[in-house]
Write a protein that holds these residues in place. Sequence first.
Motif, PDB file in Angstrom:
ATOM      1  N   GLU A 137      52.628  46.758  41.940  1.00 42.72           N
ATOM      2  CA  GLU A 137      53.282  47.398  40.803  1.00 42.72           C
ATOM      3  C   GLU A 137      54.319  46.469  40.181  1.00 42.72           C
ATOM      4  O   GLU A 137      54.458  46.433  38.969  1.00 42.72           O
ATOM      5  N   GLU A 138      55.032  45.729  41.003  1.00 48.33           N
ATOM      6  CA  GLU A 138      56.050  44.807  40.488  1.00 48.33           C
ATOM      7  C   GLU A 138      55.416  43.543  39.925  1.00 48.33           C
ATOM      8  O   GLU A 138      55.791  43.081  38.853  1.00 48.33           O
ATOM      9  N   LYS A 139      54.448  43.004  40.617  1.00 48.01           N
ATOM     10  CA  LYS A 139      53.803  41.766  40.185  1.00 48.01           C
ATOM     11  C   LYS A 139      53.047  41.947  38.871  1.00 48.01           C
ATOM     12  O   LYS A 139      53.013  41.055  38.031  1.00 48.01           O
ATOM     13  N   PHE A 140      52.448  43.116  38.700  1.00 46.85           N
ATOM     14  CA  PHE A 140      51.654  43.384  37.498  1.00 46.85           C
ATOM     15  C   PHE A 140      52.275  44.521  36.691  1.00 46.85           C
ATOM     16  O   PHE A 140      51.592  45.444  36.248  1.00 46.85           O
ATOM     17  N   LYS A 141      53.578  44.412  36.494  1.00 49.49           N
ATOM     18  CA  LYS A 141      54.335  45.443  35.784  1.00 49.49           C
ATOM     19  C   LYS A 141      53.823  45.645  34.354  1.00 49.49           C
ATOM     20  O   LYS A 141      53.692  46.765  33.882  1.00 49.49           O
ATOM     21  N   LYS A 142      53.502  44.556  33.652  1.00 49.63           N
ATOM     22  CA  LYS A 142      53.016  44.671  32.272  1.00 49.63           C
ATOM     23  C   LYS A 142      51.677  45.404  32.233  1.00 49.63           C
ATOM     24  O   LYS A 142      51.462  46.261  31.372  1.00 49.63           O
ATOM     25  N   ARG A 183      50.531  47.470  34.512  1.00 50.76           N
ATOM     26  CA  ARG A 183      50.810  48.849  34.919  1.00 50.76           C
ATOM     27  C   ARG A 183      51.350  49.659  33.743  1.00 50.76           C
ATOM     28  O   ARG A 183      50.899  50.770  33.484  1.00 50.76           O
ATOM     29  N   ASN A 184      52.304  49.083  33.017  1.00 52.49           N
ATOM     30  CA  ASN A 184      52.875  49.776  31.868  1.00 52.49           C
ATOM     31  C   ASN A 184      51.820  50.038  30.791  1.00 52.49           C
ATOM     32  O   ASN A 184      51.797  51.113  30.195  1.00 52.49           O
ATOM     33  N   GLU A 191      47.318  39.026  31.204  1.00 51.59           N
ATOM     34  CA  GLU A 191      47.731  39.835  32.356  1.00 51.59           C
ATOM     35  C   GLU A 191      46.510  40.378  33.105  1.00 51.59           C
ATOM     36  O   GLU A 191      46.470  40.384  34.337  1.00 51.59           O
ATOM     37  N   ASN A 217      47.253  53.982  38.210  1.00 52.85           N
ATOM     38  CA  ASN A 217      48.093  53.744  37.040  1.00 52.85           C
ATOM     39  C   ASN A 217      47.483  54.183  35.719  1.00 52.85           C
ATOM     40  O   ASN A 217      48.032  53.891  34.654  1.00 52.85           O
TER      41      ASN A 217
END
Length: 97
Positions: free
Chosen positions: A3-8, A10-11, A46, A67
């Motif tokens: 979730e942190e590494k692929f935050k973009k 995920r968003n 991404e 997600n």
Amino acid sequence: MLEEKFKKLRNFLMAYFNQDIESPEEALQEYIEKNTKKRILITIEEIDKFLSEDLPQQEKELFIEDNCYLYFPSLELTPIEWLKQVQDEFKRAVDLG
């Protein structure tokens, strides 16, 4: 961790493929219409990073499923296949594919 590494990514998934969409196709078209070429290229990049990440397929699919609000069996695609299709649509939208 993912979730942190692929935050973009995920968003993007959470913002456009949530329970309020009419269809995945409409959500995808909305993203293409509302965003600049630069933003779409960032999303393509991404997705590339995510797909090439050295992780088990199942872990990647779980990340996608967690997600976004899509029922993949009804799409007749795995989450990875669907994400690759999304990426292909983006590439066509910015004349890369």
